[in-house]
Motif scaffolding. Sequence first.
Motif, short mmCIF file in Angstrom:
data_model
loop_
_atom_site.label_atom_id
_atom_site.label_comp_id
_atom_site.label_asym_id
_atom_site.label_seq_id
_atom_site.Cartn_x
_atom_site.Cartn_y
_atom_site.Cartn_z
N ASP A 32 0.81 -1.21 0.00
CA ASP A 32 0.00 0.00 0.00
C ASP A 32 0.84 1.27 0.00
OD1 ASP A 32 -2.27 -1.57 0.07
OD2 ASP A 32 -2.36 -1.55 2.26
N SER A 33 2.16 1.16 0.05
CA SER A 33 3.01 2.35 0.08
C SER A 33 3.99 2.32 -1.08
CB SER A 33 3.76 2.44 1.40
OG SER A 33 4.75 1.44 1.46
N GLU A 34 4.71 3.43 -1.24
CA GLU A 34 5.70 3.54 -2.32
C GLU A 34 6.88 2.61 -2.12
OE1 GLU A 34 7.12 7.46 -3.07
OE2 GLU A 34 5.13 8.32 -2.98
N SER A 35 7.27 2.40 -0.88
CA SER A 35 8.51 1.69 -0.61
C SER A 35 8.39 0.18 -0.74
CB SER A 35 9.00 2.02 0.79
OG SER A 35 8.16 1.43 1.74
N LEU A 36 7.20 -0.36 -0.62
CA LEU A 36 6.94 -1.80 -0.65
C LEU A 36 7.46 -2.55 0.57
CD1 LEU A 36 7.76 -2.60 -4.39
CD2 LEU A 36 5.54 -2.08 -3.40
N LEU A 37 8.06 -1.84 1.51
CA LEU A 37 8.60 -2.47 2.70
C LEU A 37 8.03 -1.81 3.95
CD1 LEU A 37 12.38 -2.59 1.73
CD2 LEU A 37 10.73 -4.45 1.56
N ARG A 38 7.81 -2.60 4.97
CA ARG A 38 7.37 -2.08 6.27
C ARG A 38 8.16 -2.81 7.33
NH1 ARG A 38 4.90 1.76 8.07
NH2 ARG A 38 3.75 1.92 6.15
N PHE A 39 8.88 -2.05 8.15
CA PHE A 39 9.68 -2.62 9.22
C PHE A 39 8.91 -2.51 10.53
CE2 PHE A 39 12.67 -1.52 5.96
CZ PHE A 39 13.60 -2.54 6.00
N ASN A 40 9.02 -3.52 11.37
CA ASN A 40 8.39 -3.52 12.69
C ASN A 40 9.40 -3.98 13.72
OD1 ASN A 40 5.79 -2.77 11.82
ND2 ASN A 40 5.34 -4.88 11.26
N THR A 41 9.46 -3.27 14.84
CA THR A 41 10.31 -3.70 15.95
C THR A 41 9.43 -4.25 17.06
OG1 THR A 41 10.27 -1.49 16.89
CG2 THR A 41 12.15 -2.04 15.50
N PHE A 42 10.02 -5.09 17.87
CA PHE A 42 9.31 -5.68 18.99
C PHE A 42 10.07 -5.36 20.27
CE2 PHE A 42 8.28 -8.21 15.31
CZ PHE A 42 6.90 -8.25 15.37
N HIS A 43 9.36 -4.85 21.24
CA HIS A 43 9.95 -4.52 22.54
C HIS A 43 10.37 -5.80 23.24
CE1 HIS A 43 10.12 -3.02 26.70
NE2 HIS A 43 10.36 -1.85 26.14
N PHE A 44 11.34 -5.66 24.11
CA PHE A 44 11.85 -6.79 24.89
C PHE A 44 10.74 -7.55 25.61
CE2 PHE A 44 13.58 -8.44 28.91
CZ PHE A 44 14.55 -9.30 28.42
N ALA A 45 9.77 -6.82 26.12
CA ALA A 45 8.68 -7.45 26.87
C ALA A 45 7.79 -8.33 25.99
CB ALA A 45 7.81 -6.39 27.55
N ASN A 46 7.81 -8.09 24.68
CA ASN A 46 6.94 -8.84 23.76
C ASN A 46 7.68 -9.87 22.94
OD1 ASN A 46 4.86 -7.18 24.60
ND2 ASN A 46 5.30 -5.67 23.01
#
Length: 166
Positions: free
Chosen positions: A144-158
Amino acid sequence: MADELAEWVCKKLDRLQKDRLTWDAHVQEVYDYIDPTNGQVTNIESPGQRRGDHIFDYTPTDSYDTFVSCLYANIFDPKNGLIEVTTGNKDLKDNNEVSDWFKDVTIATIENIAASNYPLEIQKALQSLGIPGVAHIICLPDFDSESLLRFNTFHFANSYVAENEN
């Protein structure tokens, strides 16, 4: 088959939670002194609750911010040549058409990463790396975006880390 897999996943998660239990209190205490706004490992805080009661001097917080900024500026900038698409095959590497294609793919990859949410998410990952020493980041397609990439980080607690698991 699905029931066996679900049971295996539940048992593994339970074991990983028990293995990490000894670290949770320690990591929470470090977060309380250095970065209380992001440190909800064992404490569940409500909105508006006062944080930072343990901060008497901002030297650790400033040092932590400097550490994260230096890591970001010197290591993870996508324009530093961190990413290069290549091959280990000497015959292909010497072929001009293949070499040009690799250069084009490298440029397209760097442009897509730069146009994505990478700068924000890598900053969060480096913050996680700074205190608990473990950073989790995942790259997913985003059509859905121009970049074609979506980065996600996860907190230590999760997140949980398993070493040398089968």
